[in-house]
Design an enzyme around this catalytic site. Structure first.
Site, PDB file in Angstrom:
ATOM      1  N   HIS A  18     -77.413 -75.126  22.931  1.00  0.00           N
ATOM      2  CA  HIS A  18     -78.112 -75.946  23.918  1.00  0.00           C
ATOM      3  C   HIS A  18     -79.530 -75.427  24.146  1.00  0.00           C
ATOM      4  O   HIS A  18     -80.472 -76.201  24.296  1.00  0.00           O
ATOM      5  CB  HIS A  18     -77.354 -75.949  25.247  1.00  0.00           C
ATOM      6  CG  HIS A  18     -76.011 -76.593  25.172  1.00  0.00           C
ATOM      7  ND1 HIS A  18     -75.818 -77.941  25.330  1.00  0.00           N
ATOM      8  CD2 HIS A  18     -74.782 -76.066  24.944  1.00  0.00           C
ATOM      9  CE1 HIS A  18     -74.523 -78.226  25.206  1.00  0.00           C
ATOM     10  NE2 HIS A  18     -73.878 -77.106  24.972  1.00  0.00           N
ATOM     11  N   ASP A 119     -79.618 -80.879  30.251  1.00  0.00           N
ATOM     12  CA  ASP A 119     -78.883 -81.386  29.092  1.00  0.00           C
ATOM     13  C   ASP A 119     -77.635 -82.123  29.570  1.00  0.00           C
ATOM     14  O   ASP A 119     -77.479 -82.403  30.764  1.00  0.00           O
ATOM     15  CB  ASP A 119     -78.591 -80.281  28.075  1.00  0.00           C
ATOM     16  CG  ASP A 119     -77.609 -79.234  28.571  1.00  0.00           C
ATOM     17  OD1 ASP A 119     -76.905 -79.485  29.562  1.00  0.00           O
ATOM     18  OD2 ASP A 119     -77.541 -78.151  27.962  1.00  0.00           O
ATOM     19  N   GLN A 352     -79.951 -68.765   8.434  1.00  0.00           N
ATOM     20  CA  GLN A 352     -79.698 -70.117   7.940  1.00  0.00           C
ATOM     21  C   GLN A 352     -80.974 -70.889   7.621  1.00  0.00           C
ATOM     22  O   GLN A 352     -81.037 -71.603   6.613  1.00  0.00           O
ATOM     23  CB  GLN A 352     -78.853 -70.885   8.959  1.00  0.00           C
ATOM     24  CG  GLN A 352     -78.475 -72.295   8.507  1.00  0.00           C
ATOM     25  CD  GLN A 352     -77.333 -72.870   9.306  1.00  0.00           C
ATOM     26  OE1 GLN A 352     -76.216 -72.364   9.269  1.00  0.00           O
ATOM     27  NE2 GLN A 352     -77.604 -73.932  10.050  1.00  0.00           N
ATOM     28  N   HIS A 367     -70.181 -77.255   9.182  1.00  0.00           N
ATOM     29  CA  HIS A 367     -69.267 -77.734  10.222  1.00  0.00           C
ATOM     30  C   HIS A 367     -69.818 -78.967  10.925  1.00  0.00           C
ATOM     31  O   HIS A 367     -69.140 -79.560  11.766  1.00  0.00           O
ATOM     32  CB  HIS A 367     -69.003 -76.633  11.234  1.00  0.00           C
ATOM     33  CG  HIS A 367     -70.224 -76.195  12.004  1.00  0.00           C
ATOM     34  ND1 HIS A 367     -71.441 -75.983  11.416  1.00  0.00           N
ATOM     35  CD2 HIS A 367     -70.403 -75.928  13.323  1.00  0.00           C
ATOM     36  CE1 HIS A 367     -72.315 -75.597  12.336  1.00  0.00           C
ATOM     37  NE2 HIS A 367     -71.719 -75.574  13.494  1.00  0.00           N
ATOM     38  N   TRP A 370     -74.825 -80.380  15.268  1.00  0.00           N
ATOM     39  CA  TRP A 370     -76.013 -81.216  15.119  1.00  0.00           C
ATOM     40  C   TRP A 370     -77.262 -80.406  14.793  1.00  0.00           C
ATOM     41  O   TRP A 370     -78.125 -80.852  14.032  1.00  0.00           O
ATOM     42  CB  TRP A 370     -76.236 -82.077  16.355  1.00  0.00           C
ATOM     43  CG  TRP A 370     -77.256 -83.160  16.145  1.00  0.00           C
ATOM     44  CD1 TRP A 370     -78.384 -83.389  16.862  1.00  0.00           C
ATOM     45  CD2 TRP A 370     -77.222 -84.182  15.132  1.00  0.00           C
ATOM     46  NE1 TRP A 370     -79.066 -84.479  16.371  1.00  0.00           N
ATOM     47  CE2 TRP A 370     -78.368 -84.991  15.300  1.00  0.00           C
ATOM     48  CE3 TRP A 370     -76.335 -84.495  14.096  1.00  0.00           C
ATOM     49  CZ2 TRP A 370     -78.657 -86.081  14.484  1.00  0.00           C
ATOM     50  CZ3 TRP A 370     -76.612 -85.584  13.280  1.00  0.00           C
ATOM     51  CH2 TRP A 370     -77.767 -86.353  13.473  1.00  0.00           C
ATOM     52  N   ASN A 371     -77.398 -79.200  15.343  1.00  0.00           N
ATOM     53  CA  ASN A 371     -78.545 -78.371  14.987  1.00  0.00           C
ATOM     54  C   ASN A 371     -78.555 -78.087  13.488  1.00  0.00           C
ATOM     55  O   ASN A 371     -79.596 -78.173  12.832  1.00  0.00           O
ATOM     56  CB  ASN A 371     -78.516 -77.048  15.766  1.00  0.00           C
ATOM     57  CG  ASN A 371     -78.830 -77.237  17.236  1.00  0.00           C
ATOM     58  OD1 ASN A 371     -79.491 -78.196  17.626  1.00  0.00           O
ATOM     59  ND2 ASN A 371     -78.351 -76.333  18.069  1.00  0.00           N
ATOM     60  N   ALA A 390     -65.810 -79.711  18.888  1.00  0.00           N
ATOM     61  CA  ALA A 390     -66.837 -80.398  19.685  1.00  0.00           C
ATOM     62  C   ALA A 390     -67.012 -81.840  19.180  1.00  0.00           C
ATOM     63  O   ALA A 390     -66.043 -82.555  18.994  1.00  0.00           O
ATOM     64  CB  ALA A 390     -68.147 -79.607  19.670  1.00  0.00           C
TER      65      ALA A 390
END
Length: 476
Positions: A18, A119, A352, A367, A370-371, A390
């Site tokens: 987040h 958020d 990454q 996985h 979204w990031n 999630a």
């Protein structure tokens, strides 16, 4: 004459997933629109070292305020993480109010604070903004499709009495690909659970925001964004401002970082399959075995970030005489030796961003957080979707059935993805004919993502519009 800086507060939920997109949003406001930003950080414990390190790397015009930790001593041990996150915000509301009030009193800049941005778990803080005469916005860190599901959740709750996973027909959200109930986000799959009840109440507040910012872009989710903007009953304006991703990996200077990047330097262009299932993604011992044998059978080059399996009563025997702190101990016997010419296995973590941006990386087993998806899109790396928790199943549906930018694993009746399937998907994605369309589509999305942030790009325009509105002081 000195330009007056606008000043807003951001309220992220606990967790790096987040925090990172919200701070990337803050950095764009600072660098492109001359804002000051204060981060108000609730917590259920001491800030993580990774979080502190990340915050210290931000521009001086982004200032963190750490709130006192809330207590969860009254919660059962099996309380869902979504409940803990939501309660961290709600139990911090008095402290959030005091922090906002102090910012108004002390006025650290020449202009009072004008807006609060939260958020998806922070919509119960909107009333604080109203009480203090600030505008309120939501920054939604996932897809427009996920946001659409949440704003429709009160209606779905009234329409259906069964669990969503038991629905026999797909749900069609406006502008979105049909979605099976079993693919809804985890937090709403148990309707009697507190996580569902809390999220349902938070969703009802979304419509009271002055605007909704979504970490997506028009060219990626045209249908869902268009429907949200045109639905007459949902009043707040929608601002697609993505893809906002971090530009550097957190804690990137570690031995494993230099090792894996050096290894990548010696591999052919677009030849390596990167396997990383997120910081919270663990597999069973049986699935680790299938993954290992599948990668070996594929004969493709691979960089695998492996974590120790999750322990259950059924697989406890696998942990006998094994060090849980060393994930390599859980690989099949002889696997590392047999694959040393083709692959590299790194325990627990790798940088990454640097891996995805490397010229040797040709595919990503993800996985579907979204990031990670946005990072893959920005760097043009095609995906194998392996959703775990999630909203990741929803993201996988978007990627595979709508965007056609990913191949998807299919588990058997006991939830296991077999080695033969893993081998086939790996080979298809990197060099096969079946993966060519996916590779081509990801190239198109990469170009579209870059265009979104050109001066006249869709996300640049949205960001400028919302920045102008956020900077306006409300009148009583």
């Amino acid at each position: 004459m000195e330009t007056i800086q606008s000043h807003i507060a951001l309220l992220p939920s606990p967790g790096m997933g987040h925090l990172i997109p919200l701070t990337e949003f803050a950095k764009r406001l600072v660098l492109h629109h001359n804002f000051l930003v204060t981060l108000i950080l609730p917590s259920d414990g001491s800030p993580m070292s990774a979080q502190k390190s990340y915050l210290q790397s931000l521009p001086a015009t982004i200032t963190p305020i750490y709130l006192p930790s809330v207590s969860f001593d009254d919660l059962p041990e099996d309380t869902r993480v979504e409940t803990r996150i939501a309660l961290t915000i709600s139990r911090s509301l008095p402290a959030i109010h005091d922090a906002l009030l102090q910012l108004l009193i002390t006025k650290p800049c020449s202009r009072p604070i004008s807006a609060l941005v939260v958020d998806l778990f922070g919509s119960n803080a909107f009333r604080l903004a109203r009480d203090l005469n600030m505008s309120s916005y939501m920054f939604f860190t996932s897809t427009a499709m996920s946001f659409s599901l949440l704003v429709h959740l009160p209606k779905l709750d009234q329409t259906y009495t069964c669990e969503y996973r038991d629905l026999t027909e797909a749900v069609v959200l406006p502008g979105c690909v049909p979605l099976l109930g079993k693919d809804f986000l985890d937090a709403i799959q148990e309707r009697k659970n507190d996580a569902y009840k809390l999220l349902l109440e938070l969703c009802k507040e979304y419509g009271s925001a002055d605007g909704i910012l979504i970490n997506s872009f028009v060219e990626l989710e045209f249908g869902a964004l268009k429907a949200l903007k045109e639905e007459g009953w949902f009043k707040p304006p929608i601002y697609p401002v993505g893809p906002l991703i971090q530009t550097r990996s957190i804690n990137e200077v570690v031995p494993e970082s230099s090792d894996c990047l050096e290894w990548l330097n010696n591999q052919p262009t677009k030849s390596v399959l990167f396997i990383c299932l997120g910081s919270g993604g663990t597999l069973s011992q049986e699935q680790i075995n299938e993954m290992a044998f599948g990668l070996e059978m594929s004969e493709q080059r691979f960089l695998w970030i492996v974590r120790s399996p999750h322990q259950t009563a059924a697989n406890a025997a696998f942990f006998t005489n094994k060090s849980v702190n060393n994930p390599l101990n859980f690989l099949p016997k002889g696997f590392l030796e047999r694959t040393k010419e083709k692959g590299l296995v790194v325990p627990s973590w790798a940088p990454q961003i640097q891996v995805l941006s490397h010229g040797s990386t040709g595919g990503f087993v993800s996985h579907c957080g979204w990031n990670s998806v946005l990072e893959s899109i920005v760097h043009g790396v095609p995906l194998i979707a392996w959703p775990l928790y999630a909203e990741q199943k929803m993201n996988a549906v978007l990627l595979t059935e709508d965007l056609k930018a990913a191949l998807k694993v299919k588990a058997d009746k006991i939830g296991l993805v077999g080695r033969e399937q893993i081998a086939k998907l790996a080979k298809d994605l990197i060099q096969g004919d079946e993966g060519k369309d996916v590779r081509d589509k990801m190239k198109q999305l990469k170009d579209a993502a870059a265009r979104a942030f050109e001066p006249d790009g869709s996300s640049s325009i949205s960001l400028a519009q919302v920045a102008q509105k956020m900077s306006v002081l409300k009148t009583k």
